[in-house]
Design a protein around this motif. Sequence first.
Motif, mmCIF file in Angstrom:
data_model
loop_
_atom_site.group_PDB
_atom_site.id
_atom_site.type_symbol
_atom_site.label_atom_id
_atom_site.label_comp_id
_atom_site.label_asym_id
_atom_site.label_seq_id
_atom_site.Cartn_x
_atom_site.Cartn_y
_atom_site.Cartn_z
ATOM 1 N N ASN A 77 0.805 -1.219 0.000
ATOM 2 C CA ASN A 77 0.000 0.000 0.000
ATOM 3 C C ASN A 77 0.841 1.273 0.000
ATOM 4 N N ALA A 78 2.164 1.156 0.152
ATOM 5 C CA ALA A 78 3.033 2.335 0.264
ATOM 6 C C ALA A 78 3.991 2.470 -0.913
ATOM 7 N N ASN A 80 3.886 3.973 -3.855
ATOM 8 C CA ASN A 80 4.072 5.304 -4.446
ATOM 9 C C ASN A 80 4.792 6.265 -3.495
ATOM 10 N N GLU A 81 4.572 6.111 -2.217
ATOM 11 C CA GLU A 81 5.195 6.991 -1.240
ATOM 12 C C GLU A 81 6.648 6.622 -0.971
ATOM 13 N N GLU A 82 6.973 5.328 -1.064
ATOM 14 C CA GLU A 82 8.283 4.854 -0.628
ATOM 15 C C GLU A 82 9.266 4.552 -1.759
ATOM 16 N N ASN A 84 11.682 4.861 -4.781
ATOM 17 C CA ASN A 84 12.506 5.976 -5.269
ATOM 18 C C ASN A 84 12.592 5.968 -6.786
ATOM 19 N N ARG A 88 4.453 5.238 -11.232
ATOM 20 C CA ARG A 88 3.278 5.357 -10.369
ATOM 21 C C ARG A 88 2.540 4.024 -10.373
ATOM 22 N N THR A 91 -2.229 1.521 -6.484
ATOM 23 C CA THR A 91 -2.405 0.942 -5.155
ATOM 24 C C THR A 91 -3.803 1.233 -4.615
#
Length: 173
Positions: A77-78, A80-82, A84, A88, A91
């Motif tokens: 679930n993370a 896109n945030e995590e 590097n 895209r 999620t």
Amino acid sequence: MENRQQQQSQIRKKSEGKFKMKIFEDYFSEYQADMVSICLEYVNQNANYIYIYASCESGMIYGDCFFNIDGKVIERNALNEEANNAYRYDTSEDRQKMLLNIISEDIERIYKLCTKYKRKMPTEIKLVYDVKKNSLTANYVYENLWTDSDTKLGLDIFNEWFEEIKEKSCPIN
């Protein structure tokens, strides 16, 4: 009709005049490969490693996955945030549900397969797929790990594994 299709699906190929029937190990591997395939699709082939946790204890199923992308261990679930990278990932909640449903269906298929062939069902399966090498490593446990506990759930075991892999992947400062 369905029975006929099942019989036909058991016959994979004809070689040297002999029919080769699918055996227990063929089906077992097929269901594990399906879990890997759906996880690969989820990250659009954009991962270094895929980690899949599958548990079936006392009729209760739990399955989940996480990824190593460019050396960083990331929950589904993370991404896109995590991650590097510029990619895209989809999620969305629907996509995550689809992913987990397919993993759970494959765990149930393995359970039914073990029952049919009178084999002991692993209570835990940890799969590690190396995307670049196209290599799958599997670890099986046959003792109950969480259903006999008053405090642990399958999710807890999964999170412990995630933290263990994350810790191993982090460079030492």
